[in-house]
Design an enzyme around this catalytic site. Structure first.
Site, mmCIF file in Angstrom:
data_model
loop_
_atom_site.group_PDB
_atom_site.id
_atom_site.type_symbol
_atom_site.label_atom_id
_atom_site.label_comp_id
_atom_site.label_asym_id
_atom_site.label_seq_id
_atom_site.Cartn_x
_atom_site.Cartn_y
_atom_site.Cartn_z
ATOM 1 N N LEU A 104 15.543 57.675 -21.554
ATOM 2 C CA LEU A 104 15.427 56.972 -22.830
ATOM 3 C C LEU A 104 15.147 58.026 -23.900
ATOM 4 O O LEU A 104 14.521 59.050 -23.623
ATOM 5 C CB LEU A 104 14.272 55.966 -22.816
ATOM 6 C CG LEU A 104 14.375 54.755 -21.877
ATOM 7 C CD1 LEU A 104 13.088 53.933 -21.964
ATOM 8 C CD2 LEU A 104 15.575 53.894 -22.217
ATOM 9 N N ASP A 105 15.607 57.766 -25.120
ATOM 10 C CA ASP A 105 15.263 58.667 -26.222
ATOM 11 C C ASP A 105 13.749 58.703 -26.402
ATOM 12 O O ASP A 105 13.047 57.740 -26.078
ATOM 13 C CB ASP A 105 15.905 58.191 -27.526
ATOM 14 C CG ASP A 105 17.421 58.251 -27.494
ATOM 15 O OD1 ASP A 105 17.963 58.990 -26.649
ATOM 16 O OD2 ASP A 105 18.057 57.561 -28.306
ATOM 17 N N LYS A 106 13.273 59.786 -26.954
ATOM 18 C CA LYS A 106 11.827 59.957 -27.158
ATOM 19 C C LYS A 106 11.222 58.800 -27.940
ATOM 20 O O LYS A 106 10.131 58.317 -27.617
ATOM 21 C CB LYS A 106 11.573 61.278 -27.889
ATOM 22 C CG LYS A 106 10.098 61.564 -28.167
ATOM 23 C CD LYS A 106 9.926 62.896 -28.867
ATOM 24 C CE LYS A 106 8.454 63.168 -29.162
ATOM 25 N NZ LYS A 106 8.265 64.479 -29.848
#
Length: 426
Positions: free
Chosen positions: A236-238
């Site tokens: 997942l993106d940060k």
């Protein structure tokens, strides 16, 4: 490609070259075109013996002794030591130039960048991604593609690599206990094979330049009695919160990664976007390619079929609720799993996600009072076959605090009907 969009309800500007179809609340457009590639999902790090050459000179081969010498470990325990020695030998050749690695049987199916992460854990992941993206790697003498997966016995030609000067901080019992306690506090589901975390916004999944605290590092605290560390099977993106699946065993890692690649895993995201899409329920189909911004921060752009590095990306979406024609709550289901896919696709149709620092591009936009300028994107739900039983694991993540605040202010009811649930998978 022509811009064709059909559907009913809502209002909003027409967008660029994409194909979207919708026929009202509860039904979706036509499925994605055949031949779309599956998501690039990271597979569990395999460990295999390395064979290397350095420029014109060959590095010494590392082979296990047939008969243990006096004082050595017995043959039953020599295998692990041999793999460690092989990795150490590969590490020594890093500074000597070009080398060639052979893919081991237990590394078959790994994505190219994950293969390098497993072989050279002391390298920054951003550095590995950069050499893959620039085409500096060769597989069986052919230029490697960024999302290419390896087969046992293949040779991977690696250019000179740059070692990180700083070594990771040594782990201590206190740090392990702290990390284990934190991971326990965000656990949504767990059994002997699978762990599903509710990843907070702002916590990176993997390390990178300047990133020292991340989920992958914390998983060191969960090594079992045999020293086996849980593995990431997707990312997942940060700044994206929500469901993150972790494999606790090598078997689970292999099986779960196959589920993601075959699209057996169903992922549903929630987002708050600017404006209200004209087509209330539909499909976005584009090609996406990575581009480097002037500040060195990478982002994805909509590309044409055949462009270098372009991958097909398909997303289904549905409008769940709206607020004064200014904001929409979207339910999103990605069919493919490209980097920043949902963020790039919502921006492409003219309705970027609120708080997105990379893709929010609406002119003269004013953030409504009480809504925080943070990315409003949640990996809301994941349904994936259990690696052993095949029965579905169905996990839902709650809204993170900043999104819960926005939902409260806008009067959105999280218990309402989500029309994207019935959207097709292909």
């Amino acid at each position: 490609m022509k811009n064709t969009r059909t559907g009913s309800g809502g209002s909003g500007p027409r967008s660029g070259p994409t194909v979207r179809n919708g026929r009202g609340q509860g039904r979706t457009g036509r499925p994605a075109a055949r031949g779309a590639k599956g998501p690039g999902i990271a597979k569990g790090s395999g460990k295999g013996s390395a064979r290397a050459t350095s420029g014109p000179e060959r590095a010494k081969a590392v082979t296990p002794a047939k008969t243990p010498r006096a004082g050595q470990a017995p043959a039953s325990s020599a295998k692990a030591g041999t793999k460690a020695a092989a990795k150490a030998a590969a590490t020594e050749t890093l500074v000597t130039g070009v080398q060639t690695l052979t893919v081991a049987p237990d590394e078959a199916g790994m994505r190219l960048d994950r293969f390098l992460v497993a072989r050279f854990p002391q390298l920054a992941f951003t550095h590995i991604q950069r050499i893959v993206r620039k085409g500096e790697l060769r597989i069986d003498m052919k230029r490697a593609k960024p999302n290419e997966r390896l087969e046992a016995g293949q040779s991977v030609r690696v250019p000179p690599l740059k070692l990180e000067e700083k070594k990771p901080a040594a782990r201590t019992p206190a740090k392990d206990e702290s990390d284990a306690t934190f991971l326990k506090s965000i656990t949504l589901y767990e059994d002997k094979d699978v762990l599903v975390l509710n990843k907070p916004m702002g916590l990176a999944v993997q390390g990178g330049s300047g990133t020292t605290r991340h989920v992958d590092g914390m998983l060191e605290a969960l090594r079992d009695a045999e020293g086996q560390k849980p593995r990431l099977v997707h990312r997942l993106d940060k700044d994206t919160a929500g469901c993150l699946v972790i494999a606790k065993t090598r078997f689970a890692a292999t099986t779960l990664a196959k589920s993601f690649r075959s699209r057996s895993a169903r992922k549903i995201y929630w987002a708050l976007v600017a404006g209200v899409p004209r087509v209330r329920q539909g499909r976005v189909s584009t090609y996406l390619a990575r581009e480097e911004a002037s500040d060195g921060d990478a982002r994805m752009r909509v590309a044409l079929h055949g462009d270098e590095g372009a991958s097909h990306a398909v997303t289904y979406y549905a409008v769940v609720d709206t607020a004064a024609q200014k904001l929409s709550w979207l339910s999103l289901k990605p069919v493919t799993g490209r980097t920043h896919q949902l963020r790039a696709h919502t921006a492409h149709i003219g309705h970027p996600i609120v708080g997105d620092p990379k893709y929010f591009n609406v002119e003269n936009w004013e953030l409504p009072g009480g809504i925080q300028n943070r990315l409003h994107l949640l990996a809301r739900r994941i349904v994936i076959p259990h690696p052993r039983t095949g029965k579905p694991i169905d996990v839902t993540a709650p809204l993170p605090p900043h999104m819960q605040q926005s939902w409260n202010l806008l009067g959105f009811d999280t218990g309402g009907y989500d029309p994207i649930v019935e959207a097709p998978e292909e």
